[in-house]
Design a protein around this motif. Structure first.
Motif, PDB file in Angstrom:
ATOM      1  N   LYS A  10      29.314  34.499 -26.755  1.00  0.00           N
ATOM      2  CA  LYS A  10      28.907  33.599 -27.899  1.00  0.00           C
ATOM      3  C   LYS A  10      28.360  32.310 -27.340  1.00  0.00           C
ATOM      4  N   GLU A  38      26.268  29.952 -34.221  1.00  0.00           N
ATOM      5  CA  GLU A  38      26.637  30.740 -32.945  1.00  0.00           C
ATOM      6  C   GLU A  38      25.869  31.868 -32.943  1.00  0.00           C
ATOM      7  N   GLN A  78      25.684  35.560 -31.219  1.00  0.00           N
ATOM      8  CA  GLN A  78      26.341  36.524 -30.635  1.00  0.00           C
ATOM      9  C   GLN A  78      25.581  37.246 -29.640  1.00  0.00           C
TER      10      GLN A  78
END
Length: 216
Positions: free
Chosen positions: A161, A181, A183
């Motif tokens: 992340k 964030e 991924q």
């Protein structure tokens, strides 16, 4: 999973703060719309706050700037170039920083994509320096700038992340030190953020990066 975040960020009274130029801890998050300019400008300003080369009060529109450097910085970003309604290329952002603030910082722009971008983000954040990243979509010309301030990796050291401050996203006070964030998997990069109170998830590409270092 291990988490790494640049060390000049902490939660204080349920708000994200950094030690800015005056040595005091001040709020760092700047939401798009509170200053002139588009997403890249806000990412630059948050970056400079975390580096400790400007003061939070310098970002206020009615501030009488106390140094020649900060006066020139905001003149170039907010007056000379005005509202960046259609964004700015990272070539232009570097040029603007070189023109206005090179006496205090060095700006590096790298043309990157996907895996290479992830590797650079990890390398720079390991030095406790935030990094401005660019994301896009393969199916459109949409692009966006965010400030990466941390990452999470697995036991093998593989980044899973990228943790960001998204100037277009909502900042949730008192919870996390980031509000977006990305991924990272072997096949795709998936952005999760909250825009205007609505959770958004989309597959993105990783593009150019800019990192700024404080001159010794």
């Amino acid at each position: 999973m291990k988490r790494y975040i640049v060390d000049n960020l902490k939660m204080q009274n349920r708000e994200l703060v950094c030690k800015e130029k005056t040595g005091r801890y001040k709020p760092v998050f700047k939401k798009q719309g509170c200053l002139d300019g588009a997403c890249a400008t806000y990412s630059v300003i948050m970056n400079l706050l975390i580096l400790g080369v400007i003061a939070e009060k310098d970002t206020h529109i009615d501030t009488k700037y106390k140094t020649r450097e900060t006066k020139k910085l905001f003149k170039v970003f907010c007056n000379d170039y005005g509202m960046h309604r259609h964004g700015q290329t990272y070539f232009k952002i570097k040029k603007m920083l070189d023109e206005s603030f090179s006496s205090l910082v060095t700006t590096t722009h790298k043309l990157t994509s996907d895996k290479e971008s992830v590797a650079i983000v990890k390398k720079i954040i390991d030095k406790h320096i935030p990094i401005i990243i660019s994301i896009g979509e393969k199916t459109s010309d949409w692009g966006h700038a965010m400030l990466a301030i941390g990452y999470e990796d697995d036991e093998e050291g593989t980044v899973k992340k990228i943790l960001c401050l998204d100037p277009a996203g909502d900042y949730i006070h008192g919870r996390k030190r980031w509000n977006a964030e990305i991924q990272v998997t072997s096949k795709q990069y998936r952005l999760s953020t909250i825009w205007y109170g609505v959770k958004t998830t989309k597959v993105v590409t990783l593009d150019d990066v800019i990192f700024i270092t404080k001159n010794e």
